[in-house]
Write an enzyme that holds these catalytic residues in place. Sequence first.
Site, mmCIF file in Angstrom:
data_model
loop_
_atom_site.group_PDB
_atom_site.id
_atom_site.type_symbol
_atom_site.label_atom_id
_atom_site.label_comp_id
_atom_site.label_asym_id
_atom_site.label_seq_id
_atom_site.Cartn_x
_atom_site.Cartn_y
_atom_site.Cartn_z
ATOM 1 N N GLU A 1 0.867 -1.198 0.000
ATOM 2 C CA GLU A 1 0.000 0.000 0.000
ATOM 3 C C GLU A 1 0.888 1.227 0.000
ATOM 4 O O GLU A 1 1.867 1.290 0.742
ATOM 5 C CB GLU A 1 -0.892 0.085 1.248
ATOM 6 C CG GLU A 1 -2.001 -0.921 1.361
ATOM 7 C CD GLU A 1 -2.834 -0.690 2.631
ATOM 8 O OE1 GLU A 1 -2.774 0.420 3.212
ATOM 9 O OE2 GLU A 1 -3.532 -1.626 3.050
ATOM 10 N N GLU B 1 -13.702 6.156 -0.241
ATOM 11 C CA GLU B 1 -14.507 5.193 0.513
ATOM 12 C C GLU B 1 -15.310 5.901 1.599
ATOM 13 O O GLU B 1 -14.754 6.404 2.568
ATOM 14 C CB GLU B 1 -13.589 4.136 1.122
ATOM 15 C CG GLU B 1 -12.785 3.378 0.079
ATOM 16 C CD GLU B 1 -11.704 2.512 0.683
ATOM 17 O OE1 GLU B 1 -12.020 1.391 1.099
ATOM 18 O OE2 GLU B 1 -10.560 2.982 0.762
ATOM 19 N N GLU C 1 -9.003 9.655 5.517
ATOM 20 C CA GLU C 1 -9.301 8.238 5.275
ATOM 21 C C GLU C 1 -10.339 8.033 4.170
ATOM 22 O O GLU C 1 -10.369 6.979 3.531
ATOM 23 C CB GLU C 1 -9.764 7.564 6.566
ATOM 24 C CG GLU C 1 -8.675 7.413 7.606
ATOM 25 C CD GLU C 1 -7.468 6.636 7.085
ATOM 26 O OE1 GLU C 1 -7.676 5.621 6.390
ATOM 27 O OE2 GLU C 1 -6.325 7.049 7.355
#
Length: 327
Positions: A250, A298, A306
Amino acid sequence: MYNLQGTTTTTARDASVGGCYGMSANNLPPASTVISMLRDNGITSVRLYAPDSAALAALGGTGISVMVGVPNNVLADLATSAPAAAAWVRTNIQAHPAVSFQYLVVGNEVAGGDTRFVVPAMENVHSALAAAGLGGAINVTTAISQATMAVHVPPSAGEFTNESKPFLLPVLQFLERTGAPLLANLYPYFVYTYKAAGDLDVSFMLFTAPGTVVQDGEYGYQNMFDASVDAVHAAVERLGVSGVDVVVSETGWPSAGGEAASVENARTYNQNLVNHVGKGTPRRPWKVETYVFAMFNENLKENGVEQNWGLFYPSTDRVYPITFILN
């Protein structure tokens, strides 16, 4: 909801960049659409955090390499029961013969008491794959957090935290024995915002520094990504383990929601990353297999950065222009 982290491997001869496609959202397109997006954008490998049946069905026969996760919440079962591990492999791997599995990731950023389950689960899964005739085709590994690193710069001084060493040493010994790489989630963004490597300029994080910023013996570093990768290698070697490669499972940059989080910085980091990884690091001048987080913004993540790591909106529109196809 499926849990897919896409890796985009560029078609450049020596580059290997993956795009992370996390699925903590309730408004994402169908898996079949997402897999088509990967192919349309030159993405030739993908990470799934769990073996979602719709995603695997869409991936079958595409030739896209798949990194599939064993979720953290099943590690205890697989660690304590070889039959449970065999059943997991049978249900989630053997049931999809048309999928090009490359890695089986036993846990993602496992921490605390659950770390005791990682190596036994890896052993049981590895044995189950071997019994199924897949032992030579699929690497069994795990993904570690950047928080396991105590020293980031200079890279030659890279070292794991004292809390992480007892857990990581047997992990690394397993990887050394089986020939699998260590997966590391590495974020220059967080090194910058948490000042984990001191007060370094953002240009060092974005691959835009005009010259060497960190001199480490004979090696000069112009970006934090290279420094982070070489620091992990140094930390591995400091534990007496050799021959274990590092895959960056990631990395990325948020486009909104926090310090230095902007569309321009996200585009700059990710495009420069794609352009750079084929060159390798100062100590290891060959390609670094890398996965960009994330395919989509998301909406079920906590507010702030985030929710804003995506290359695409759930509508499939781009957050910013980027190309993974290098000529």
